[in-house]
Motif scaffolding. Structure first.
Motif, short mmCIF file in Angstrom:
data_model
loop_
_atom_site.label_atom_id
_atom_site.label_comp_id
_atom_site.label_asym_id
_atom_site.label_seq_id
_atom_site.Cartn_x
_atom_site.Cartn_y
_atom_site.Cartn_z
N GLY A 1 4.47 9.10 -0.23
CA GLY A 1 4.63 7.78 0.38
C GLY A 1 4.70 7.87 1.89
O GLY A 1 4.14 7.02 2.60
N TYR A 2 5.39 8.90 2.41
CA TYR A 2 5.47 9.05 3.87
C TYR A 2 4.11 9.36 4.46
O TYR A 2 3.75 8.85 5.53
N ILE A 3 3.33 10.18 3.76
CA ILE A 3 1.97 10.49 4.24
C ILE A 3 1.10 9.24 4.20
O ILE A 3 0.35 8.96 5.15
N VAL A 4 1.21 8.47 3.11
CA VAL A 4 0.44 7.23 3.01
C VAL A 4 0.86 6.25 4.11
O VAL A 4 0.02 5.58 4.72
N LEU A 5 2.17 6.19 4.38
CA LEU A 5 2.67 5.31 5.44
C LEU A 5 2.01 5.63 6.78
O LEU A 5 1.59 4.72 7.51
N ARG B 1 10.72 -3.79 7.71
CA ARG B 1 11.26 -4.16 6.40
C ARG B 1 11.12 -5.66 6.15
O ARG B 1 10.76 -6.09 5.05
N GLN B 2 11.38 -6.46 7.18
CA GLN B 2 11.23 -7.91 7.03
C GLN B 2 9.78 -8.29 6.74
O GLN B 2 9.51 -9.15 5.89
N GLY B 3 8.85 -7.65 7.43
CA GLY B 3 7.44 -7.92 7.18
C GLY B 3 7.03 -7.51 5.78
O GLY B 3 6.28 -8.23 5.11
N ALA B 4 7.54 -6.35 5.32
CA ALA B 4 7.19 -5.86 3.99
C ALA B 4 7.69 -6.80 2.90
O ALA B 4 6.95 -7.18 1.99
N ASP B 5 8.96 -7.17 2.99
CA ASP B 5 9.54 -8.05 1.96
C ASP B 5 8.95 -9.45 2.03
O ASP B 5 8.78 -10.12 1.00
N PRO C 1 -4.47 3.93 -5.00
CA PRO C 1 -3.63 3.91 -6.20
C PRO C 1 -2.41 3.01 -6.07
O PRO C 1 -2.08 2.26 -7.00
N ARG C 2 -1.75 3.07 -4.93
CA ARG C 2 -0.51 2.31 -4.78
C ARG C 2 -0.76 0.82 -4.63
O ARG C 2 0.11 0.01 -4.96
N SER C 3 -1.92 0.44 -4.15
CA SER C 3 -2.23 -0.99 -4.10
C SER C 3 -2.52 -1.53 -5.50
O SER C 3 -2.18 -2.67 -5.83
N MET D 1 0.79 -1.23 0.00
CA MET D 1 0.00 0.00 0.00
C MET D 1 0.82 1.28 0.00
O MET D 1 0.28 2.36 -0.25
N VAL D 2 2.12 1.19 0.29
CA VAL D 2 2.91 2.41 0.45
C VAL D 2 3.94 2.57 -0.67
O VAL D 2 3.89 3.52 -1.45
N THR D 3 4.89 1.67 -0.75
CA THR D 3 5.92 1.76 -1.78
C THR D 3 6.44 0.37 -2.13
O THR D 3 6.64 -0.46 -1.23
N LEU D 4 6.65 0.14 -3.40
CA LEU D 4 7.09 -1.17 -3.86
C LEU D 4 8.57 -1.40 -3.58
O LEU D 4 8.98 -2.52 -3.28
N TYR D 5 9.38 -0.35 -3.62
CA TYR D 5 10.83 -0.55 -3.58
C TYR D 5 11.57 0.39 -2.62
O TYR D 5 12.66 0.05 -2.16
#
Length: 393
Positions: free
Chosen positions: A110-114, A141-145, A304-306, A73-77
């Motif tokens: 992205g920071y606002i979405v976060l 980061r581990q959860g995201a990846d 949008p980001r999803s 939902m926030v950033t892919l990379y």
């Protein structure tokens, strides 16, 4: 003999015995009782240590669970640190930043979405000690990846199954063999083909496979699988974009369960997410089933980001620049060139939300709509009566 000799001083040996006499006041206690108390004391200390470890472990698990929403939902990379650094950079600037770039704007958004997704993040990150802060970022980061890897594995058998069912290619797409996917398979080729090229033209097909100039597939083209009916109107490329059945299936498989991906017909008018969720809590045997991802990460609307995330998950060509592709999709939604484009984006997101979550749009109620509902209307009427009585007195 002198008087001194007649009254001799106590010998040194008698002074040495005083401590022994003092220790004799201790009440005799068995060795077993003393050892039992020592053990109890050590067990209490161990319990305190284990309790602290358990709290730390629960916190770690929480961060990893919450982090699963970041890639989705926030950033892919981008890393969370990149988002934080951009926000800090803007805080350090006095006045307007006239030289801000698209990439910097994307990071700041992205920071606002976060912070919308993880409402606790900004406050907690500001209050934590540095070591705890770095530990939190590591687990996020581990959860995201981990979530991205899980979603890739989830779609790996599903997308070929959907393609085989829709197009019935011969031979069918083999989900276990990556070499039969992408531009080596006619059905996959058709879906990945840029909309500005005609896949039915054999010269175009050969050019794409041979990567001939003018036929190279890049992130600067919208692939056919993004469009409703998998075809685009060259004179109106926005029509039907991000409305494909395959994209909706992939979205629902990731966020609301693979079984829900079977139901993508219509525009959501006949579905009520509240009723669907109530039914989804139990399977056909009456057993409770797991809560789906959208409930865990508290997703009530499609963002949008999803959509960009799912689009990148569906595309499987190894030479594709997914980072730029993701950015192109995000910019399409977040930076429309004018009011008409913004209206179209809003309508598209509304369509997506109804498509995925059904007709329950409680979160979208405006303040004006809520004010006219009978509960609030009655409250205002009672207040007006009270004010009128007070004025008359």
């Amino acid at each position: 003999m002198s008087q001194v000799d007649d009254n001799p001083q106590p010998e040194a040996s008698s002074q040495i015995e005083q401590p022994a006499a003092a220790s004799s006041i201790a009440v005799p206690t068995s060795d077993i009782a003393r050892q039992r108390r020592r053990i109890a004391d050590l067990e209490e200390k161990l319990q305190v240590l284990e309790s602290g470890h358990a709290v730390k472990q629960r916190e770690t698990n929480y961060f990893m669970s919450q982090g699963r929403a970041i890639r989705q939902m926030v950033t892919l990379y981008d890393s969370v640190e990149d988002l934080i650094n951009e926000n800090d950079r803007r805080c350090d600037i006095e006045g307007d930043d006239d030289d801000v770039t698209f990439d910097q704007n994307r990071l700041q958004t992205g920071y606002i979405v976060l912070n919308n997704v993880l409402s606790w993040f900004h406050r907690k990150a500001s209050d934590m000690e540095y070591e705890d802060y770095m530990h939190m970022l590591k687990k996020l980061r581990q959860g995201a990846d981990g979530a991205r890897g899980d979603d890739t594995s989830k779609l790996k058998p599903l997308v070929p199954d959907w393609v085989n069912h829709e197009w019935k290619p011969d031979p069918p797409v083999n989900p276990k063999d990556k070499h039969c996917r992408g531009f080596t398979n006619d059905a996959c080729d058709r879906l990945l083909c840029p909309t500005e090229l005609d896949w039915n033209n054999p010269i175009v097909r050969a050019g794409i496979r041979d990567r001939i100039d003018g036929h190279i597939v890049t992130e600067m083209s919208w692939p056919a699988f993004l469009y409703a009916g998998y075809t685009a109107d060259p004179n109106n490329l926005e029509e039907g974009l991000f409305k494909s059945k395959l994209l909706v299936q992939a979205f629902k498989a990731i966020f609301t369960s693979p079984s829900s991906a079977k139901e993508v017909a219509g525009d959501g008018d006949g579905a009520n997410i509240i009723e669907n969720n109530r039914c989804a809590k139990k399977d056909v045997l009456g057993k409770k089933v797991k809560t789906h991802v959208a409930q865990i990460i508290k997703m009530h609307k499609v963002s949008p980001r999803s959509i960009a995330y799912v689009s990148c998950q569906v595309s499987v060509d190894d030479d594709f620049d997914y980072i730029q592709f993701w950015c192109n999709i995000v910019d399409f939604f977040e930076h429309p060139p004018g009011r008409i484009a913004q209206r179209n984006v809003d309508r598209l997101l509304t369509w997506w939300t109804r498509k995925v979550f059904g007709t329950s749009c409680r979160e979208e109620l405006s303040d004006a709509a809520k004010a006219h509902m009978s509960v609030n209307a009655l409250a205002m009427q009672r207040a007006r009566l009270d004010d009128a009585l007070f004025d008359s007195e």
